[in-house]
Design a protein around this motif. Structure first.
Motif: not given
Ligand code: AMP
Length: 587
Positions: A73, A75, A289, A294, A296-298, A300-301
């Motif tokens: 979480k 980073g 993860d 989220d 945006e997070r997804w 970027s992953i």
């Protein structure tokens, strides 16, 4: 690069699908052949999931390959090669051995998607003990019930979860002998009756020889919910790995260079069968993860981890649709070549949206806790019929059956006829029972078929279409919730005389849990009491299981035998015809 070019170039990355010709593959398929393609324990000592997932790669050319990459979480990234995973899981098996945890005994894990969960799962299997995941968002009530039913001997959790949810239960769970806490020693110190996971691991040897394992030895215990009664512990055996391996090959199209991301939590069956076991048996890399959804997070992953195969769920897809297509354009998702989804109906719009947003359709597939692996799927080489779950996996016989008046069932061959989805028993990951509930297990089988509890149709080309559940269980954000479990907790509140719980349709979560509550005479409905009840349920059950809405009613409709008529509550909620109310006794 322009968006259109990105979409086009994605197609260049396509590989030859593992299942190219459906009819031929089905005709030639045998479970024995898949079993032979697996390694088996050395010297013919049997079949063990952890050997197929980890140890078989430790001594070979893939030992240095990245097996699991954890994104925390906060980073941070933690990587485990197959060799490192081999050592860590051996350490955990040695920890169990030192604690005297025997073959067949249950090891529960209550944790988010952290390395300790995955290591404990595989180490438990190495030791011949049984891995039982608990969803970390569960409250104390579901945790207590599952550990008690499963007769848990060991629990691996974190100091924070222990303090909030488990400490209060220790006196009522006398069989739970060892609690191992992951986290810093500072956090753990001062929590009596617990052991420090890290210390035990540091002291343990990193070599472990898996003892002989019969393919039919119990390996996994997954709790699932029915309409009534306590949660059911679906038992799976080591042989299930044969199905995990084969189904991932066909329905998820694993190839040696793939980077796979399964967004499911191992607290549920998808997160274990495909979030832990299947990708490892193929020697590929998995990304895990820890954080919650989220958009945006997804994205970027998907971009930064160069994910090639992505297995997710309709609720997540709908949340991404809500976030809009514009944000995707900022990401380079050219590596992604296959998307699959499971757990609840995938609406046709979502399939179409996938095509628009990623240049790739989303492939729906169907299965359930009891089946242990994917049973029906849309395959990369076949046209998707948006809204359909696809066609049965090679080795799987599925049918739509009707219930005859004499209580037996028979398949209905007429295309488009609605009935119960049934499967011919015998695939390797089929559940072998509900723990200590022989009668409940027996009732799932009829006339040579396993009855899934789902209603569906099949079209003339053999594609299956989901219609709904035959019972009252609720699917909320892909999580199966038993209304009885929620009603029982509400009844523990001093104000509640009766409670009935339904799944209320929701555009994003599929369904949300809604409760109807009748109060004891001394209590009056009101906003304060509603909030108190919502908070009470949330604290006891956890956020995923607790009702999101509560309505006060004068009485809950019941049949003459005292069963809550949830169907009627639902019809009223939705303003639909009440149907047959001849069995209604009181409310
Ligand atoms: P669980 O045992 O928690 O995995 O839940 C299994 C149930 O989820 C199934 O019996 C279905 O009701 C539902 N389900 C799973 N996959 C699908 C799908 N692709 N489409 C519709 N419903 C699904």
């Amino acid at each position: 690069m322009a968006w259109e070019t990105i979409k086009k170039s994605q197609h260049d990355l396509r590989v030859t699908p593992n299942l190219e010709d459906y009819d031929h593959t089905c005709a030639d398929f045998s479970w024995d052949a898949v079993r032979r393609a697996l390694d088996g324990l050395p010297a013919g000592a049997g079949l063990n999931i952890a050997h197929e997932a980890v140890d078989r790669y430790v001594a070979g050319p893939l030992s240095g390959r990245l097996a699991l990459r954890f994104l925390s979480k906060r980073g941070e990234t933690r990587d485990f090669t197959y060799r490192q995973l081999g050592s860590e899981t051996s350490r955990f098996a040695n920890v169990l051995r030192r604690l005297g945890v025997a073959k067949g005994e249950r090891v529960f894990v209550l944790a988010g998607r952290i390395p300790e969960l995955y290591i404990a799962a595989l180490g438990t299997l190495k030791n011949g003990s049984v891995f039982c995941p608990l969803f970390s968002a569960f409250g104390p009530a579901p945790i207590r019930q599952r550990i008690a039913i499963g007769d848990g001997r060991v629990l691996v959790t974190t100091a924070a979860l222990y303090r909030r949810k488990v400490e209060q239960l220790r006196s009522v769970l006398p069989g739970l002998r060892h609690v191992l806490l992951a986290g810093s020693s500072d956090e753990i110190r001062g929590l009596p009756g617990t052991l420090d996971y890290r210390l035990l691991m540091d002291e343990a040897e990193d070599r472990f020889v898996i003892p002989p394992t019969d393919p039919e030895d119990l390996a996994l215990l997954h709790f699932t919910s029915g309409t009534t009664g306590t949660p059911k512990g679906a038992m799976h055996v080591h042989q299930a790995v044969v199905a995990h391996h084969a189904t991932a090959s066909y329905a998820l199209d694993f190839h040696p260079e793939d980077v796979f991301w399964c967004t499911a939590d191992p607290g549920w069956v998808t997160g274990t069968s495909y979030g832990i076991i299947a990708p490892l048996t193929h020697g590929i890399t998995s990304v895990i993860d820890e954080a919650e959804f989220d958009a945006e997070r997804w994205y970027s992953i998907l971009q930064n981890q160069r994910v090639t195969i992505w297995y997710t769920a309709p609720t997540a897809v709908r949340m991404m649709m809500k976030a809009g297509t514009d944000i995707i354009r900022g990401y380079d998702l050219r590596r992604l070549r296959f998307i699959a989804s499971v757990g609840e109906p995938l609406n046709p719009e979502a399939v179409v949206w996938g095509r628009e947003a990623f240049g790739l359709p989303i492939h729906d597939n169907w299965w359930q806790t009891e089946t242990g692996g994917i049973m029906i799927a849309n395959y990369p080489a076949m046209d998707i019929r948006p809204g359909s779950m696809g066609r049965p996996l090679p080795g799987i016989e599925a049918a739509i059956v009707r219930h005859r008046p004499d209580k037996s069932v028979e398949p209905m061959d007429e295309p488009g006829t609605q009935g119960e989805l049934a499967l011919r028993p015998g695939w390797p990951s089929m559940f072998r029972g509900y723990l200590n509930e022989e009668e409940r297990y027996r009732k799932c089988f009829n006339s040579g078929w396993y009855l899934t509890g789902d209603l569906a149709t099949r079209d003339a080309d053999g594609y299956f279409w989901f219609v709904g559940r035959a019972d009252d269980v609720i699917k909320s954000s892909g999580h199966l919730i038993g209304p009885f479990e929620v009603e029982s907790v509400l009844l523990e509140h001093p104000a509640v005389a009766e409670a009935g719980v339904i799944g209320k349709p929701d555009p994003v979560a599929g369904e949300v849990v809604k409760a109807f509550v009748a109060l004891k005479p001394a209590y009056a409905p009101g906003e304060e009491l509603r909030l108190d009840l919502l908070g009470f349920a949330r604290k006891r059950l956890g956020a995923v299981v607790a009702p999101k809405e509560i309505d006060f009613v004068a009485g809950v409709p019941k049949t003459r035998s005292g069963k809550i008529m949830r169907r009627l509550l639902k019809a009223r909620e939705l303003g639909l015809p009440e149907g047959d109310t001849s069995t209604l006794e009181s409310e």
